[in-house]
Design a protein around this motif. Sequence first.
Motif, PDB file in Angstrom:
ATOM      1  N   HIS A   5      33.976 -55.508 -21.328  1.00 55.40           N
ATOM      2  CA  HIS A   5      34.437 -56.845 -20.969  1.00 55.40           C
ATOM      3  C   HIS A   5      34.906 -56.879 -19.516  1.00 55.40           C
ATOM      4  CE1 HIS A   5      35.513 -57.511 -25.481  1.00 55.40           C
ATOM      5  NE2 HIS A   5      34.250 -57.800 -25.235  1.00 55.40           N
ATOM      6  N   VAL A   6      35.677 -55.875 -19.133  1.00 54.83           N
ATOM      7  CA  VAL A   6      36.224 -55.800 -17.772  1.00 54.83           C
ATOM      8  C   VAL A   6      35.107 -55.746 -16.738  1.00 54.83           C
ATOM      9  CG1 VAL A   6      37.436 -54.270 -16.167  1.00 54.83           C
ATOM     10  CG2 VAL A   6      38.443 -54.799 -18.391  1.00 54.83           C
ATOM     11  N   ILE A   7      34.113 -54.919 -16.979  1.00 52.23           N
ATOM     12  CA  ILE A   7      33.000 -54.769 -16.033  1.00 52.23           C
ATOM     13  C   ILE A   7      32.247 -56.086 -15.879  1.00 52.23           C
ATOM     14  CG2 ILE A   7      30.767 -53.646 -15.655  1.00 52.23           C
ATOM     15  CD1 ILE A   7      31.975 -51.140 -16.995  1.00 52.23           C
ATOM     16  N   ILE A   8      31.956 -56.741 -16.991  1.00 49.12           N
ATOM     17  CA  ILE A   8      31.217 -58.008 -16.945  1.00 49.12           C
ATOM     18  C   ILE A   8      32.014 -59.079 -16.214  1.00 49.12           C
ATOM     19  CG2 ILE A   8      30.299 -59.909 -18.347  1.00 49.12           C
ATOM     20  CD1 ILE A   8      29.566 -57.799 -20.465  1.00 49.12           C
ATOM     21  N   LEU A   9      33.292 -59.217 -16.562  1.00 48.18           N
ATOM     22  CA  LEU A   9      34.118 -60.231 -15.912  1.00 48.18           C
ATOM     23  C   LEU A   9      34.292 -59.950 -14.416  1.00 48.18           C
ATOM     24  CD1 LEU A   9      36.938 -60.870 -18.559  1.00 48.18           C
ATOM     25  CD2 LEU A   9      34.975 -62.329 -18.019  1.00 48.18           C
ATOM     26  N   ALA A  10      34.416 -58.679 -14.053  1.00 43.02           N
ATOM     27  CA  ALA A  10      34.587 -58.324 -12.641  1.00 43.02           C
ATOM     28  C   ALA A  10      33.324 -58.624 -11.837  1.00 43.02           C
ATOM     29  CB  ALA A  10      34.956 -56.850 -12.510  1.00 43.02           C
ATOM     30  N   ILE A  11      32.167 -58.377 -12.431  1.00 40.43           N
ATOM     31  CA  ILE A  11      30.904 -58.707 -11.756  1.00 40.43           C
ATOM     32  C   ILE A  11      30.785 -60.216 -11.568  1.00 40.43           C
ATOM     33  CG2 ILE A  11      28.387 -58.715 -12.000  1.00 40.43           C
ATOM     34  CD1 ILE A  11      28.648 -55.988 -13.381  1.00 40.43           C
ATOM     35  N   GLU A  17      33.222 -65.856  -6.825  1.00 42.82           N
ATOM     36  CA  GLU A  17      34.461 -66.246  -6.146  1.00 42.82           C
ATOM     37  C   GLU A  17      34.201 -67.083  -4.895  1.00 42.82           C
ATOM     38  OE1 GLU A  17      38.090 -67.122  -5.143  1.00 42.82           O
ATOM     39  OE2 GLU A  17      37.718 -65.960  -6.960  1.00 42.82           O
ATOM     40  N   PHE A  18      33.146 -66.758  -4.143  1.00 43.01           N
ATOM     41  CA  PHE A  18      32.904 -67.446  -2.888  1.00 43.01           C
ATOM     42  C   PHE A  18      31.781 -68.468  -2.981  1.00 43.01           C
ATOM     43  CE2 PHE A  18      34.688 -63.256  -1.999  1.00 43.01           C
ATOM     44  CZ  PHE A  18      35.866 -63.657  -1.390  1.00 43.01           C
ATOM     45  N   LEU A  19      31.201 -68.599  -4.159  1.00 40.76           N
ATOM     46  CA  LEU A  19      30.196 -69.632  -4.370  1.00 40.76           C
ATOM     47  C   LEU A  19      30.889 -70.891  -4.888  1.00 40.76           C
ATOM     48  CD1 LEU A  19      27.357 -67.600  -6.158  1.00 40.76           C
ATOM     49  CD2 LEU A  19      27.741 -67.936  -3.714  1.00 40.76           C
ATOM     50  N   PRO A  20      30.346 -72.055  -4.611  1.00 36.92           N
ATOM     51  CA  PRO A  20      30.991 -73.308  -5.045  1.00 36.92           C
ATOM     52  C   PRO A  20      30.692 -73.637  -6.505  1.00 36.92           C
ATOM     53  CG  PRO A  20      29.019 -73.813  -3.810  1.00 36.92           C
ATOM     54  CD  PRO A  20      29.181 -72.314  -3.747  1.00 36.92           C
ATOM     55  N   VAL A  21      30.900 -72.655  -7.380  1.00 36.94           N
ATOM     56  CA  VAL A  21      30.547 -72.833  -8.796  1.00 36.94           C
ATOM     57  C   VAL A  21      31.707 -72.541  -9.736  1.00 36.94           C
ATOM     58  CG1 VAL A  21      28.096 -72.353  -8.400  1.00 36.94           C
ATOM     59  CG2 VAL A  21      29.650 -70.464  -8.960  1.00 36.94           C
ATOM     60  N   SER A  22      32.847 -72.134  -9.225  1.00 39.11           N
ATOM     61  CA  SER A  22      34.069 -71.842  -9.980  1.00 39.11           C
ATOM     62  C   SER A  22      34.038 -70.491 -10.679  1.00 39.11           C
ATOM     63  CB  SER A  22      34.368 -72.922 -11.024  1.00 39.11           C
ATOM     64  OG  SER A  22      35.521 -72.578 -11.765  1.00 39.11           O
ATOM     65  N   SER A  23      34.669 -69.518 -10.053  1.00 39.43           N
ATOM     66  CA  SER A  23      34.754 -68.186 -10.664  1.00 39.43           C
ATOM     67  C   SER A  23      35.607 -68.224 -11.927  1.00 39.43           C
ATOM     68  CB  SER A  23      35.341 -67.182  -9.659  1.00 39.43           C
ATOM     69  OG  SER A  23      36.653 -67.565  -9.268  1.00 39.43           O
ATOM     70  N   THR A  24      36.721 -68.970 -11.875  1.00 42.79           N
ATOM     71  CA  THR A  24      37.594 -69.065 -13.047  1.00 42.79           C
ATOM     72  C   THR A  24      36.863 -69.712 -14.210  1.00 42.79           C
ATOM     73  OG1 THR A  24      39.556 -69.248 -11.647  1.00 42.79           O
ATOM     74  CG2 THR A  24      39.774 -69.976 -13.937  1.00 42.79           C
ATOM     75  N   GLY A  25      36.129 -70.784 -13.928  1.00 40.88           N
ATOM     76  CA  GLY A  25      35.362 -71.446 -14.971  1.00 40.88           C
ATOM     77  C   GLY A  25      34.357 -70.512 -15.614  1.00 40.88           C
ATOM     78  N   MET A  27      34.507 -67.231 -15.726  1.00 38.31           N
ATOM     79  CA  MET A  27      35.191 -66.200 -16.508  1.00 38.31           C
ATOM     80  C   MET A  27      35.721 -66.752 -17.828  1.00 38.31           C
ATOM     81  SD  MET A  27      37.152 -63.624 -13.880  1.00 38.31           S
ATOM     82  CE  MET A  27      37.968 -64.871 -12.867  1.00 38.31           C
ATOM     83  N   ILE A  28      36.150 -68.017 -17.820  1.00 33.86           N
ATOM     84  CA  ILE A  28      36.601 -68.646 -19.067  1.00 33.86           C
ATOM     85  C   ILE A  28      35.442 -68.720 -20.059  1.00 33.86           C
ATOM     86  CG2 ILE A  28      37.312 -70.856 -20.080  1.00 33.86           C
ATOM     87  CD1 ILE A  28      39.102 -71.265 -17.640  1.00 33.86           C
ATOM     88  N   PHE A  41      47.888 -60.755 -21.139  1.00 32.90           N
ATOM     89  CA  PHE A  41      47.222 -59.826 -20.225  1.00 32.90           C
ATOM     90  C   PHE A  41      45.851 -60.346 -19.806  1.00 32.90           C
ATOM     91  CE2 PHE A  41      44.222 -56.338 -19.456  1.00 32.90           C
ATOM     92  CZ  PHE A  41      44.803 -55.799 -18.314  1.00 32.90           C
ATOM     93  N   VAL A  42      45.124 -60.933 -20.726  1.00 35.65           N
ATOM     94  CA  VAL A  42      43.797 -61.457 -20.400  1.00 35.65           C
ATOM     95  C   VAL A  42      43.917 -62.573 -19.363  1.00 35.65           C
ATOM     96  CG1 VAL A  42      41.780 -62.675 -21.299  1.00 35.65           C
ATOM     97  CG2 VAL A  42      42.777 -60.800 -22.601  1.00 35.65           C
ATOM     98  N   LYS A  43      44.909 -63.465 -19.549  1.00 38.87           N
ATOM     99  CA  LYS A  43      45.122 -64.531 -18.573  1.00 38.87           C
ATOM    100  C   LYS A  43      45.504 -63.960 -17.208  1.00 38.87           C
ATOM    101  CE  LYS A  43      46.513 -68.042 -21.931  1.00 38.87           C
ATOM    102  NZ  LYS A  43      47.598 -68.960 -22.365  1.00 38.87           N
ATOM    103  N   LEU A  44      46.339 -62.939 -17.206  1.00 44.44           N
ATOM    104  CA  LEU A  44      46.710 -62.281 -15.956  1.00 44.44           C
ATOM    105  C   LEU A  44      45.487 -61.639 -15.308  1.00 44.44           C
ATOM    106  CD1 LEU A  44      48.739 -60.951 -13.924  1.00 44.44           C
ATOM    107  CD2 LEU A  44      48.915 -59.076 -15.559  1.00 44.44           C
ATOM    108  N   PHE A  45      44.674 -60.990 -16.103  1.00 43.38           N
ATOM    109  CA  PHE A  45      43.508 -60.275 -15.592  1.00 43.38           C
ATOM    110  C   PHE A  45      42.562 -61.205 -14.834  1.00 43.38           C
ATOM    111  CE2 PHE A  45      39.154 -58.774 -15.932  1.00 43.38           C
ATOM    112  CZ  PHE A  45      39.253 -57.453 -15.517  1.00 43.38           C
ATOM    113  N   THR A  46      42.305 -62.408 -15.396  1.00 37.04           N
ATOM    114  CA  THR A  46      41.358 -63.322 -14.763  1.00 37.04           C
ATOM    115  C   THR A  46      41.850 -63.830 -13.413  1.00 37.04           C
ATOM    116  OG1 THR A  46      42.268 -65.232 -15.951  1.00 37.04           O
ATOM    117  CG2 THR A  46      40.414 -64.075 -16.979  1.00 37.04           C
TER     118      THR A  46
END
Length: 264
Positions: A5-11, A17-25, A27-28, A41-46
């Motif tokens: 999960h960590v590897i996928i979310l980090a990728i 993050e720098f594309l205009p597509v919402s990294s947070t969205g 990851m959610i 912890f999951v909320k903190l991680f994102t």
Amino acid sequence: MNLIHVIILAIIEGLTEFLPVSSTGHMIIASSVMGIASNDFVKLFTVAIQLGAILSVVVLYYKRFLRSIDFYVKLLVAFIPAAIFGLLFAKKIDALLESALTVGITLFVGGIVLLFVDKWFNKPTVTEESQIDKPTALKIGVFQCLAMIPGVSRSAASIVGGMSQKLTRTAAAEFSFFLAVPTMFAATAKKLWDFHKEGHIFTGEEIKLLAIGNVIAFIVALLAIKTFITFLEKRGFKLFGFYRIIVGGFIIAVYLSGHSLQVI
């Protein structure tokens, strides 16, 4: 949350993050698809792994960060609106982070905006950061506040804000990158403080997952930034607009069909 999960979310974070597509969205939605259980912890991680991606800006543009004190003053001025709104509406923002439908709607609406933004702001006069004055920096900072709604995209909001102030696409994107450094550093610091204040203590496993996530996000973001700038200079925002409309429309359709999405 496990290592996969960590590897996928980090990728995903490093790529978006720098594309205009919402990294947070993204990851959610990824967390929803992978069925990651909701906890503090999951909320903190994102939020925390965004710091790894942001540090790539410092590495790639280190000469800009050594240029002058005025550079930091402008970043501080642009950062102030997000700091104020973040402190005032922290609980409401956290509540929105649990809404996949919110992400779908904001992705869709933001996609429509990106289809037309190149036509709306097609006479730029500011080509580099040194030409940005403090009132302009403040206005861009106000636009950035829109990104507190999940799915809007901090990058999209601040870039569109920059273009509305007559910055070229490249100048607006680069200033958005620079502004991300204090913004995400502050967001991560606040999230860590809140985590500690609520009595949580990191386990060895959680520290390892945070470290791995930040390193992966940092490496992927290094590769993504330059690619994005090159693409932006040649093609503009339309492709990102269509992408957001498709993804946002799909999320809305899933919701309206009666299927629930687990959220972080």
